[in-house]
Scaffold this motif. Structure first.
Motif, PDB file in Angstrom:
ATOM      1  N   ASP A  35       0.806  -1.215   0.000  1.00 10.04           N
ATOM      2  CA  ASP A  35       0.000   0.000   0.000  1.00 10.04           C
ATOM      3  C   ASP A  35       0.838   1.265   0.000  1.00 10.04           C
ATOM      4  O   ASP A  35       0.351   2.327  -0.355  1.00 10.04           O
ATOM      5  N   GLY A  36       2.083   1.150   0.407  1.00  4.07           N
ATOM      6  CA  GLY A  36       2.933   2.322   0.408  1.00  4.07           C
ATOM      7  C   GLY A  36       4.275   2.025   1.035  1.00  4.07           C
ATOM      8  O   GLY A  36       4.537   0.915   1.502  1.00  4.07           O
ATOM      9  N   ALA A  37       5.106   3.033   1.021  1.00  7.02           N
ATOM     10  CA  ALA A  37       6.434   2.930   1.623  1.00  7.02           C
ATOM     11  C   ALA A  37       6.816   4.309   2.133  1.00  7.02           C
ATOM     12  O   ALA A  37       6.481   5.322   1.513  1.00  7.02           O
ATOM     13  N   ILE A  38       7.466   4.334   3.279  1.00  2.52           N
ATOM     14  CA  ILE A  38       7.953   5.595   3.833  1.00  2.52           C
ATOM     15  C   ILE A  38       9.389   5.409   4.283  1.00  2.52           C
ATOM     16  O   ILE A  38       9.840   4.294   4.534  1.00  2.52           O
ATOM     17  N   VAL A  80       4.397  -0.174   4.046  1.00  2.00           N
ATOM     18  CA  VAL A  80       3.159   0.157   4.741  1.00  2.00           C
ATOM     19  C   VAL A  80       1.997  -0.673   4.189  1.00  2.00           C
ATOM     20  O   VAL A  80       1.803  -0.752   2.981  1.00  2.00           O
ATOM     21  N   GLU A  81       1.261  -1.268   5.098  1.00  4.28           N
ATOM     22  CA  GLU A  81       0.015  -1.961   4.783  1.00  4.28           C
ATOM     23  C   GLU A  81      -1.087  -1.222   5.517  1.00  4.28           C
ATOM     24  O   GLU A  81      -0.949  -0.933   6.710  1.00  4.28           O
ATOM     25  N   ALA A  82      -2.165  -0.872   4.825  1.00  3.59           N
ATOM     26  CA  ALA A  82      -3.258  -0.132   5.441  1.00  3.59           C
ATOM     27  C   ALA A  82      -4.572  -0.865   5.198  1.00  3.59           C
ATOM     28  O   ALA A  82      -4.870  -1.256   4.077  1.00  3.59           O
ATOM     29  N   LYS A  83      -5.343  -1.053   6.264  1.00  2.00           N
ATOM     30  CA  LYS A  83      -6.630  -1.747   6.181  1.00  2.00           C
ATOM     31  C   LYS A  83      -7.710  -0.918   6.863  1.00  2.00           C
ATOM     32  O   LYS A  83      -7.525  -0.422   7.966  1.00  2.00           O
ATOM     33  N   TRP A  84      -8.832  -0.781   6.173  1.00  2.00           N
ATOM     34  CA  TRP A  84     -10.023  -0.161   6.746  1.00  2.00           C
ATOM     35  C   TRP A  84     -11.120  -1.205   6.638  1.00  2.00           C
ATOM     36  O   TRP A  84     -11.923  -1.207   5.719  1.00  2.00           O
ATOM     37  N   ALA A 130      14.599  -3.761   5.864  1.00  5.21           N
ATOM     38  CA  ALA A 130      13.248  -3.220   5.713  1.00  5.21           C
ATOM     39  C   ALA A 130      12.428  -3.522   6.963  1.00  5.21           C
ATOM     40  O   ALA A 130      12.577  -4.557   7.596  1.00  5.21           O
ATOM     41  N   LEU A 131      11.570  -2.595   7.308  1.00  3.84           N
ATOM     42  CA  LEU A 131      10.645  -2.752   8.425  1.00  3.84           C
ATOM     43  C   LEU A 131       9.228  -2.593   7.891  1.00  3.84           C
ATOM     44  O   LEU A 131       9.024  -2.107   6.789  1.00  3.84           O
ATOM     45  N   GLY A 132       8.269  -2.961   8.679  1.00  6.37           N
ATOM     46  CA  GLY A 132       6.883  -2.830   8.260  1.00  6.37           C
ATOM     47  C   GLY A 132       6.091  -1.966   9.213  1.00  6.37           C
ATOM     48  O   GLY A 132       6.354  -1.927  10.419  1.00  6.37           O
ATOM     49  N   LEU A 133       5.098  -1.277   8.663  1.00 12.23           N
ATOM     50  CA  LEU A 133       4.124  -0.517   9.444  1.00 12.23           C
ATOM     51  C   LEU A 133       2.752  -0.973   8.978  1.00 12.23           C
ATOM     52  O   LEU A 133       2.378  -0.756   7.826  1.00 12.23           O
ATOM     53  N   PHE A 134       2.014  -1.635   9.848  1.00 16.54           N
ATOM     54  CA  PHE A 134       0.686  -2.148   9.527  1.00 16.54           C
ATOM     55  C   PHE A 134      -0.329  -1.242  10.202  1.00 16.54           C
ATOM     56  O   PHE A 134      -0.394  -1.167  11.434  1.00 16.54           O
ATOM     57  N   VAL A 135      -1.138  -0.549   9.419  1.00 14.84           N
ATOM     58  CA  VAL A 135      -2.144   0.374   9.924  1.00 14.84           C
ATOM     59  C   VAL A 135      -3.524  -0.257   9.717  1.00 14.84           C
ATOM     60  O   VAL A 135      -3.862  -0.643   8.596  1.00 14.84           O
ATOM     61  N   SER A 136      -4.282  -0.359  10.793  1.00 13.95           N
ATOM     62  CA  SER A 136      -5.647  -0.887  10.731  1.00 13.95           C
ATOM     63  C   SER A 136      -6.545   0.005  11.566  1.00 13.95           C
ATOM     64  O   SER A 136      -6.369   0.097  12.783  1.00 13.95           O
ATOM     65  N   ILE A 137      -7.499   0.634  10.934  1.00 17.52           N
ATOM     66  CA  ILE A 137      -8.363   1.579  11.638  1.00 17.52           C
ATOM     67  C   ILE A 137      -9.104   0.915  12.796  1.00 17.52           C
ATOM     68  O   ILE A 137      -9.332   1.526  13.828  1.00 17.52           O
ATOM     69  N   ASN A 138      -9.464  -0.372  12.646  1.00 16.70           N
ATOM     70  CA  ASN A 138     -10.205  -1.073  13.688  1.00 16.70           C
ATOM     71  C   ASN A 138      -9.354  -2.055  14.475  1.00 16.70           C
ATOM     72  O   ASN A 138      -9.870  -2.986  15.094  1.00 16.70           O
ATOM     73  N   GLY A 139      -8.060  -1.859  14.462  1.00 20.18           N
ATOM     74  CA  GLY A 139      -7.172  -2.625  15.322  1.00 20.18           C
ATOM     75  C   GLY A 139      -6.838  -4.015  14.824  1.00 20.18           C
ATOM     76  O   GLY A 139      -7.036  -4.344  13.652  1.00 20.18           O
ATOM     77  N   PHE A 140      -6.366  -4.835  15.745  1.00 20.07           N
ATOM     78  CA  PHE A 140      -5.819  -6.146  15.432  1.00 20.07           C
ATOM     79  C   PHE A 140      -6.402  -7.179  16.392  1.00 20.07           C
ATOM     80  O   PHE A 140      -6.616  -6.887  17.573  1.00 20.07           O
ATOM     81  N   SER A 141      -6.659  -8.368  15.890  1.00 22.61           N
ATOM     82  CA  SER A 141      -7.243  -9.420  16.721  1.00 22.61           C
ATOM     83  C   SER A 141      -6.277  -9.820  17.832  1.00 22.61           C
ATOM     84  O   SER A 141      -5.059  -9.676  17.701  1.00 22.61           O
ATOM     85  N   ASN A 142      -6.828 -10.339  18.904  1.00 22.41           N
ATOM     86  CA  ASN A 142      -5.983 -10.827  20.001  1.00 22.41           C
ATOM     87  C   ASN A 142      -5.065 -11.937  19.516  1.00 22.41           C
ATOM     88  O   ASN A 142      -3.903 -12.001  19.922  1.00 22.41           O
ATOM     89  N   MET A 167      -0.287   0.185  13.998  1.00 22.01           N
ATOM     90  CA  MET A 167      -0.923   1.443  14.342  1.00 22.01           C
ATOM     91  C   MET A 167      -2.415   1.254  14.102  1.00 22.01           C
ATOM     92  O   MET A 167      -2.805   0.746  13.053  1.00 22.01           O
ATOM     93  N   ASP A 168      -3.236   1.676  15.073  1.00 21.84           N
ATOM     94  CA  ASP A 168      -4.678   1.529  14.905  1.00 21.84           C
ATOM     95  C   ASP A 168      -5.358   2.896  14.891  1.00 21.84           C
ATOM     96  O   ASP A 168      -4.690   3.940  14.959  1.00 21.84           O
ATOM     97  N   GLY A 169      -6.675   2.877  14.802  1.00 25.23           N
ATOM     98  CA  GLY A 169      -7.436   4.120  14.719  1.00 25.23           C
ATOM     99  C   GLY A 169      -7.238   5.027  15.914  1.00 25.23           C
ATOM    100  O   GLY A 169      -7.144   6.253  15.771  1.00 25.23           O
TER     101      GLY A 169
END
Length: 114
Positions: free
Chosen positions: A6-9, A18-22, A46-58, A73-75
């Motif tokens: 989804d992107g790179a920074i 970067v991975e982004a999920k809504w 390389a490192l990763g940044l996973f963004v999920s507006i509704n968070g991550f499962s336990n 990173m979450d919402g």
């Protein structure tokens, strides 16, 4: 046939994929495992940044609690940045430091004493 990202920074001498999920709910362990594979197949530093507006499962958080190639990173984290409770660069730095010290991908802003 190639992998989609989804992107790179570039931040503080590090390259992040970067991975982004809504999604309607939390990101499940399978998606986190797939992203981990994408990050690990990149260059060695390389490192990763996973963004999920509704968070991550336990289950997903538990799976990447002792060793991770990415930070999450979450919402709520994003709202903390948008409300100027923490700067984005400070948030990323705190999450990265936590991951390096513990191996844990998950460190929410709500636990950061901001």
């Amino acid at each position: 046939m190639g992998e989609q990202i989804d992107g790179a920074i570039y931040y503080n001498t590090d390259h992040y994929i970067v991975e982004a999920k809504w999604l309607g709910g939390a990101v499940e362990a399978e998606r986190m495992t797939n992203f981990d594979g994408k990050v690990r197949r990149r260059r060695k530093n390389a490192l990763g940044l996973f963004v999920s507006i509704n968070g991550f499962s336990n289950g997903g958080k538990e799976l990447f609690k002792r060793g991770t190639s990415f930070i999450t990173m979450d919402g709520h984290d994003l709202f903390c940045v948008l409300e100027a409770r923490i700067r984005l660069d400070d948030l990323i730095s705190a999450k990265l430091l936590h991951a390096n010290r513990t191996g844990d991908c998950y460190f929410p802003a709500s636990e950061m004493h901001i």
